[in-house]
Design an enzyme around this catalytic site. Structure first.
Site, PDB file in Angstrom:
ATOM      1  N   ASP A  41       0.820  -1.216   0.000  1.00 38.84           N
ATOM      2  CA  ASP A  41       0.000   0.000   0.000  1.00 38.84           C
ATOM      3  C   ASP A  41       0.857   1.270   0.000  1.00 38.84           C
ATOM      4  O   ASP A  41       0.430   2.327   0.466  1.00 38.84           O
ATOM      5  CB  ASP A  41      -0.951   0.006   1.199  1.00 38.84           C
ATOM      6  CG  ASP A  41      -0.214  -0.036   2.537  1.00 38.84           C
ATOM      7  OD1 ASP A  41       1.012  -0.273   2.530  1.00 38.84           O
ATOM      8  OD2 ASP A  41      -0.864   0.164   3.573  1.00 38.84           O
ATOM      9  N   HIS A 244      24.791   2.316 -17.949  1.00 40.83           N
ATOM     10  CA  HIS A 244      23.686   2.673 -17.060  1.00 40.83           C
ATOM     11  C   HIS A 244      23.821   1.982 -15.701  1.00 40.83           C
ATOM     12  O   HIS A 244      22.834   1.600 -15.078  1.00 40.83           O
ATOM     13  CB  HIS A 244      22.340   2.333 -17.707  1.00 40.83           C
ATOM     14  CG  HIS A 244      22.007   3.232 -18.868  1.00 40.83           C
ATOM     15  ND1 HIS A 244      21.030   2.933 -19.791  1.00 40.83           N
ATOM     16  CD2 HIS A 244      22.536   4.419 -19.241  1.00 40.83           C
ATOM     17  CE1 HIS A 244      20.980   3.906 -20.698  1.00 40.83           C
ATOM     18  NE2 HIS A 244      21.874   4.813 -20.376  1.00 40.83           N
ATOM     19  N   ASP A 261      27.309  10.323 -13.296  1.00 39.04           N
ATOM     20  CA  ASP A 261      26.318  10.860 -14.237  1.00 39.04           C
ATOM     21  C   ASP A 261      25.066  11.122 -13.411  1.00 39.04           C
ATOM     22  O   ASP A 261      24.371  10.184 -13.017  1.00 39.04           O
ATOM     23  CB  ASP A 261      26.062   9.834 -15.350  1.00 39.04           C
ATOM     24  CG  ASP A 261      25.193  10.378 -16.470  1.00 39.04           C
ATOM     25  OD1 ASP A 261      24.409  11.311 -16.216  1.00 39.04           O
ATOM     26  OD2 ASP A 261      25.264   9.846 -17.599  1.00 39.04           O
ATOM     27  N   ASP A 272      21.478  17.035 -16.790  1.00 43.07           N
ATOM     28  CA  ASP A 272      22.100  15.743 -17.108  1.00 43.07           C
ATOM     29  C   ASP A 272      23.599  15.989 -17.284  1.00 43.07           C
ATOM     30  O   ASP A 272      24.062  16.341 -18.362  1.00 43.07           O
ATOM     31  CB  ASP A 272      21.471  15.184 -18.391  1.00 43.07           C
ATOM     32  CG  ASP A 272      21.975  13.794 -18.742  1.00 43.07           C
ATOM     33  OD1 ASP A 272      22.733  13.215 -17.946  1.00 43.07           O
ATOM     34  OD2 ASP A 272      21.611  13.293 -19.823  1.00 43.07           O
ATOM     35  N   HIS A 351      28.447   5.088 -27.524  1.00 43.29           N
ATOM     36  CA  HIS A 351      27.095   5.661 -27.487  1.00 43.29           C
ATOM     37  C   HIS A 351      27.075   6.923 -28.345  1.00 43.29           C
ATOM     38  O   HIS A 351      28.095   7.317 -28.923  1.00 43.29           O
ATOM     39  CB  HIS A 351      26.660   5.978 -26.053  1.00 43.29           C
ATOM     40  CG  HIS A 351      27.631   6.825 -25.286  1.00 43.29           C
ATOM     41  ND1 HIS A 351      27.827   8.172 -25.528  1.00 43.29           N
ATOM     42  CD2 HIS A 351      28.486   6.512 -24.284  1.00 43.29           C
ATOM     43  CE1 HIS A 351      28.735   8.653 -24.699  1.00 43.29           C
ATOM     44  NE2 HIS A 351      29.176   7.659 -23.936  1.00 43.29           N
ATOM     45  N   HIS A 355      21.884  14.349 -26.858  1.00 42.67           N
ATOM     46  CA  HIS A 355      20.436  14.212 -27.023  1.00 42.67           C
ATOM     47  C   HIS A 355      19.758  15.489 -26.555  1.00 42.67           C
ATOM     48  O   HIS A 355      20.344  16.306 -25.842  1.00 42.67           O
ATOM     49  CB  HIS A 355      19.918  13.011 -26.227  1.00 42.67           C
ATOM     50  CG  HIS A 355      20.300  13.022 -24.765  1.00 42.67           C
ATOM     51  ND1 HIS A 355      19.636  13.772 -23.821  1.00 42.67           N
ATOM     52  CD2 HIS A 355      21.305  12.389 -24.097  1.00 42.67           C
ATOM     53  CE1 HIS A 355      20.198  13.593 -22.643  1.00 42.67           C
ATOM     54  NE2 HIS A 355      21.213  12.768 -22.773  1.00 42.67           N
ATOM     55  N   HIS A 362      16.031  12.427 -21.699  1.00 41.78           N
ATOM     56  CA  HIS A 362      16.120  12.239 -23.146  1.00 41.78           C
ATOM     57  C   HIS A 362      14.839  12.830 -23.714  1.00 41.78           C
ATOM     58  O   HIS A 362      13.819  12.156 -23.821  1.00 41.78           O
ATOM     59  CB  HIS A 362      16.292  10.762 -23.498  1.00 41.78           C
ATOM     60  CG  HIS A 362      17.598  10.201 -23.032  1.00 41.78           C
ATOM     61  ND1 HIS A 362      17.758   9.565 -21.819  1.00 41.78           N
ATOM     62  CD2 HIS A 362      18.831  10.212 -23.598  1.00 41.78           C
ATOM     63  CE1 HIS A 362      19.019   9.201 -21.675  1.00 41.78           C
ATOM     64  NE2 HIS A 362      19.700   9.580 -22.732  1.00 41.78           N
ATOM     65  N   GLU A 387      28.236  14.684 -24.815  1.00 46.28           N
ATOM     66  CA  GLU A 387      28.801  13.728 -23.855  1.00 46.28           C
ATOM     67  C   GLU A 387      29.673  12.661 -24.516  1.00 46.28           C
ATOM     68  O   GLU A 387      29.327  11.482 -24.528  1.00 46.28           O
ATOM     69  CB  GLU A 387      27.676  13.061 -23.073  1.00 46.28           C
ATOM     70  CG  GLU A 387      26.537  12.502 -23.930  1.00 46.28           C
ATOM     71  CD  GLU A 387      25.502  11.772 -23.099  1.00 46.28           C
ATOM     72  OE1 GLU A 387      25.877  10.974 -22.221  1.00 46.28           O
ATOM     73  OE2 GLU A 387      24.306  12.009 -23.334  1.00 46.28           O
ATOM     74  N   TYR A 391      35.639   4.054 -23.289  1.00 43.10           N
ATOM     75  CA  TYR A 391      35.379   2.967 -22.349  1.00 43.10           C
ATOM     76  C   TYR A 391      36.251   1.768 -22.728  1.00 43.10           C
ATOM     77  O   TYR A 391      36.112   1.203 -23.820  1.00 43.10           O
ATOM     78  CB  TYR A 391      33.905   2.579 -22.394  1.00 43.10           C
ATOM     79  CG  TYR A 391      32.988   3.763 -22.217  1.00 43.10           C
ATOM     80  CD1 TYR A 391      32.599   4.194 -20.949  1.00 43.10           C
ATOM     81  CD2 TYR A 391      32.553   4.483 -23.322  1.00 43.10           C
ATOM     82  CE1 TYR A 391      31.781   5.300 -20.794  1.00 43.10           C
ATOM     83  CE2 TYR A 391      31.733   5.595 -23.176  1.00 43.10           C
ATOM     84  CZ  TYR A 391      31.355   6.004 -21.909  1.00 43.10           C
ATOM     85  OH  TYR A 391      30.559   7.108 -21.760  1.00 43.10           O
ATOM     86  N   ARG A 409      33.587   9.636 -19.190  1.00 41.60           N
ATOM     87  CA  ARG A 409      32.561  10.401 -19.914  1.00 41.60           C
ATOM     88  C   ARG A 409      32.518  11.803 -19.324  1.00 41.60           C
ATOM     89  O   ARG A 409      32.648  11.971 -18.103  1.00 41.60           O
ATOM     90  CB  ARG A 409      31.192   9.733 -19.817  1.00 41.60           C
ATOM     91  CG  ARG A 409      30.098  10.460 -20.592  1.00 41.60           C
ATOM     92  CD  ARG A 409      28.852   9.609 -20.788  1.00 41.60           C
ATOM     93  NE  ARG A 409      28.147   9.265 -19.564  1.00 41.60           N
ATOM     94  CZ  ARG A 409      28.165   8.064 -18.999  1.00 41.60           C
ATOM     95  NH1 ARG A 409      28.883   7.079 -19.532  1.00 41.60           N
ATOM     96  NH2 ARG A 409      27.487   7.821 -17.881  1.00 41.60           N
ATOM     97  N   GLU A 411      30.058  15.298 -19.704  1.00 44.91           N
ATOM     98  CA  GLU A 411      28.775  15.709 -20.287  1.00 44.91           C
ATOM     99  C   GLU A 411      28.340  17.072 -19.755  1.00 44.91           C
ATOM    100  O   GLU A 411      28.292  17.281 -18.547  1.00 44.91           O
ATOM    101  CB  GLU A 411      27.699  14.667 -19.947  1.00 44.91           C
ATOM    102  CG  GLU A 411      26.320  14.984 -20.484  1.00 44.91           C
ATOM    103  CD  GLU A 411      25.312  13.901 -20.127  1.00 44.91           C
ATOM    104  OE1 GLU A 411      24.283  13.801 -20.805  1.00 44.91           O
ATOM    105  OE2 GLU A 411      25.562  13.143 -19.165  1.00 44.91           O
TER     106      GLU A 411
END
Length: 443
Positions: A41, A244, A261, A272, A351, A355, A362, A387, A391, A409, A411
């Protein structure tokens, strides 16, 4: 910290702009989000449907917006009725009377009135507009009501014969930000950049990734942005090679990098930002070399942003820098032009370059993709991320051992302006010198 909010007039203008694109004798419907059960609940924190939020500024679940276009525009809201007992348990409700005046709808009704009132609004209209394929339950509800109206044909009532998916129209509206939206996005970037700075200051070997995540969330909330825009990625060492990653449960090890990130959400608008930095405050030589390649690629791509430029062009710029950098370091080998033609850097840059950004991380908006290239020319008011990354997993035996287990990375969030661009991510250090200097002050 007092945060900026959009004036109600902004939402009124948006509804007018949307209705201007509707044909006469049509009806459009947008549904609010629903509360989602987390366990038994208890519910997840409510997140409003972003199309609905964009047009209304109304934050309660289950509400419905109907817009009618004849010779004039009419906006009608259906929302939960006032209920003192439920409000004691679950919080205050706006109610139809206050919703009409406070949010400047032409009419407002309780949700229980929706079926009957909507059937009347739908009668003798030629088109029904809604976001198709996004909400199966509400779409079925609309089709049932449409059938009800069709069943009244013997009474001389005509039902809409055209169903129109209006997602592209509202997506295009959301892609170009207003001055008020840009002000909020600047503020959420400042808050988020401050959180990344705090993470660098608090980072120590021996802590766990979730300790740093807690510092991020603390900085968001204490500055008025209670929610993260997405699950924060706090990835140390080889975890940074999982795009991710969000387990955030590993211990921080001296000599490794930490990739974060993370961005706050403010009044629905997302930041972002990604930063990568050494856990002990000093880059090793291999880390420094790879990091500078990524940073150079990002800086050169950002510098090229202006109206009429495309993401495809920026991607070419970034790949040129990354390819040359990897070639100089011996990670790639061969002829530079052939490596470019073969997209060899994509083995390590796995990647896209960026975006759209806005109410969604996104964000919506057509990229005009052709042959896998994003060819839409930029216009002032667009906001996007840049970004680049590299890797190299720990198990990649094709490279020297010194490069393995490094994921980087960087960004930033960029506004396209009339003359060029503005970097909204201004207060999170990203040069090697600035990162090491900041962290040295807090050792």
């Amino acid at each position: 910290m007092k945060t900026l909010e959009l004036p109600i007039s902004e939402f009124v203008i948006r509804r007018q702009q949307f209705c201007d694109q509707m044909p006469d004798n049509s009806v459009a419907v947008f549904f609010a989000g629903k509360e989602v059960t987390r366990s038994n609940d208890t519910e997840y924190l409510f997140c409003q449907n972003k199309h609905f939020l964009y047009l209304t500024g109304f934050h309660e679940p289950d509400a419905i917006l109907v817009m009618v276009k004849n010779s004039t525009h009419q906006s009608v809201l259906f929302c939960r009725e006032k209920d003192p007992l439920k409000e004691v348990w679950h919080g205050k409700r706006v109610g139809a009377i206050k919703a009409k005046s406070s949010y400047q709808f032409d009419q407002a009704f309780n949700l229980d009135d929706f079926e009957l009132t909507f059937a009347d609004l739908l009668s003798d209209k030629s088109q029904l507009w809604f976001c198709q394929g996004t909400d199966s339950a509400n779409e079925a509800r609309l089709m049932a009501l449409l059938s009800t109206v069709k069943g009244k044909s013997r009474q001389g009532i005509v039902a809409p014969t055209t169903l129109f998916d209006c997602q592209e129209i509202i997506n295009e509206m959301r892609l170009i930000k207003s001055a008020a939206e840009i002000d909020i996005m600047k503020q959420v970037n400042i808050i988020s950049g401050g959180a990344h700075t705090r993470a660098m200051e608090k980072c120590r070997a021996g802590l766990y990734e979730y300790h740093i995540e807690a510092e991020l969330l603390h900085e968001f909330a204490r500055n008025g942005a209670r929610h993260a825009a997405y699950n924060s990625i706090v990835a140390s060492g080889d975890n940074a090679n999982i795009l991710h990653y969000n387990e955030n449960d590993q211990q921080l090890v001296a000599g490794e990098l930490l990739l974060i990130d993370a961005g706050a959400e403010l009044h629905g608008y997302a930041a972002d930002i990604t930063r990568t930095f050494p856990i002990n405050g000093t880059f090793t030589e291999p880390q420094k070399h790879l990091y500078q390649v990524v940073l150079s690629a990002q800086n050169k791509a950002i510098a090229a942003i202006k109206p009429e430029v495309t993401l495809a062009h920026l991607n070419d710029i970034a790949c040129e820098v990354l390819t040359q950098g990897l070639l100089d370091l011996g990670i790639l080998s061969g002829d530079y032009q052939q490596l470019l033609a073969d997209k060899a850097c994509k083995k390590y840059f796995i990647h896209g370059l960026g975006h759209w950004l806005g109410l969604d991380v996104h964000d919506v908006g057509n990229y005009q993709v052709k042959d896998k290239r994003q060819l839409r020319p930029f216009k002032p008011g667009m906001v996007l991320t840049i970004e680049p990354g590299l890797y190299i997993p720990a198990d990649d035996t094709e490279v020297e051992a010194k490069w393995r287990g490094i994921g980087i990375r960087i960004e930033d969030n960029i506004l396209v302006t009339d003359l060029g661009h503005e970097n909204l991510t201004v207060n999170a250090p990203k040069s090697i010198e600035d990162i090491e200097s900041l962290m040295a002050k807090h050792r």
